[in-house]
Enzyme design. Structure first.
Site, PDB file in Angstrom:
ATOM      1  N   SER A  66      65.554  17.478  -4.234  1.00 45.68           N
ATOM      2  CA  SER A  66      66.727  17.092  -5.021  1.00 45.68           C
ATOM      3  C   SER A  66      66.413  16.453  -6.362  1.00 45.68           C
ATOM      4  CB  SER A  66      67.626  16.166  -4.208  1.00 45.68           C
ATOM      5  OG  SER A  66      68.351  16.904  -3.242  1.00 45.68           O
ATOM      6  N   LYS A  69      67.867  18.378  -9.211  1.00 45.14           N
ATOM      7  CA  LYS A  69      69.259  18.228  -9.660  1.00 45.14           C
ATOM      8  C   LYS A  69      69.347  17.799 -11.119  1.00 45.14           C
ATOM      9  CE  LYS A  69      71.671  17.284  -5.288  1.00 45.14           C
ATOM     10  NZ  LYS A  69      70.611  17.477  -4.292  1.00 45.14           N
ATOM     11  N   SER A 114      73.674  12.887  -4.166  1.00 43.45           N
ATOM     12  CA  SER A 114      72.726  13.982  -3.928  1.00 43.45           C
ATOM     13  C   SER A 114      73.337  15.086  -3.080  1.00 43.45           C
ATOM     14  CB  SER A 114      71.441  13.448  -3.275  1.00 43.45           C
ATOM     15  OG  SER A 114      70.364  14.304  -3.550  1.00 43.45           O
ATOM     16  N   ARG A 251      61.239   4.652  -0.175  1.00 50.00           N
ATOM     17  CA  ARG A 251      60.929   5.169  -1.507  1.00 50.00           C
ATOM     18  C   ARG A 251      61.313   4.204  -2.623  1.00 50.00           C
ATOM     19  NH1 ARG A 251      64.116  10.696  -0.937  1.00 50.00           N
ATOM     20  NH2 ARG A 251      65.435   9.197   0.165  1.00 50.00           N
TER      21      ARG A 251
END
Length: 267
Positions: A66, A69, A114, A251
């Protein structure tokens, strides 16, 4: 010349000639204390300094998932797939993985949450020919969109390294990508996840199944940049996520902690 350095030079030749490189020894503890392996690459633009953990991995290409994107949004705007970042697409009623996906979305809200189905539709509207032309013009990763127009960044053939992610984001922040100034400004707005009196944080996560370094674990990304006191720091982190969602939660905290160590974020 170190093979990692040579590979990254191909992507960032104008930048690396005068840049300083460091491998902070204390960064390893941030990864190991969270039980994950991966890489973080940070470029301090003002100091012309690269900071890196796991130099070889920073040059290795992985599925962008993603994080793509960001690129997809630029294509959507410049091809007219949407009128602007607030143009709404109606949800088709199909129940998907996350509750936040199961409603109408705009380019901006689909970036925030997302939303895969939204950006798949953006890619279909652009079509293979125009998408490939933009990929080639920008020089994004390995430039391979094999695997289907709405799947190539999820489980198809597109691959990108942490170094290439950083260079792409630098060009976006500078407005020097071959997209319109209007589209680049819009995407800079919709990638802003934190705005405080002290700093601005632009970021996008990614999660690819079974795409880690060993081909068995999932892969997680977070890429972006920090603006603070008239300076910018660009970063790209990827980690193996054998524990899936449990590791995915690591993350942003990991990136944030290391960006503090790099001087990009305040304590």
């Amino acid at each position: 010349m170190h093979r990692w350095f040579a590979a990254l030079c191909l992507a960032v030749v104008p930048l690396v000639q005068a840049a300083e490189w460091r491998e902070p020894p204390d960064w390893e503890g941030e990864f190991s204390s969270r039980g994950v392996s991966g890489t973080l690459l940070v470029f301090d633009e003002q100091a012309e300094r690269w900071l890196v953990h796991d130099r070889d991995r920073a040059a290795k290409r992985f599925l962008p998932a993603s994080t793509f994107k960001v690129f997809n949004a630029l294509v959507a705007l410049d091809t007219g797939a949407v009128g602007d970042e607030y143009d709404v697409l109606r949800w088709d009623g199909t129940r998907r993985t996350f509750d936040d996906w199961n409603r109408d979305h705009s380019l901006a809200s689909a970036m925030k949450f997302s939303v895969v189905w939204f950006y798949q539709e953006m890619a279909r509207r652009a079509g293979p020919s125009r998408m490939q032309a933009w990929i080639d013009k920008v020089g994004y990763g390995n430039r391979d969109i094999g695997g289907g127009i709405d799947r190539f960044w999820l489980d198809g053939k597109l691959r990108i390294s942490a170094g290439e992610q950083v260079e792409f984001l630098r060009r976006l922040a500078h407005g020097s990508l071959p997209f319109s100034a209007r589209s680049q400004e819009a995407v800079r707005r919709i990638t802003l996840i934190e705005a405080t009196p002290d700093y601005l944080l632009h970021a996008k996560t990614g999660w690819a199944e079974r795409a880690g370094a060993d081909g068995k674990a999932d892969l997680g990304w977070i890429v972006g940049w920090v603006e603070r006191d008239g300076r910018r720091w660009f970063f790209a982190l990827n980690i193996d996520m054998p524990k899936g969602a449990d590791d995915a939660k690591k993350r942003l905290p990991l990136a944030r902690s290391l960006l503090v160590r790099a001087g990009a974020l305040p304590e």
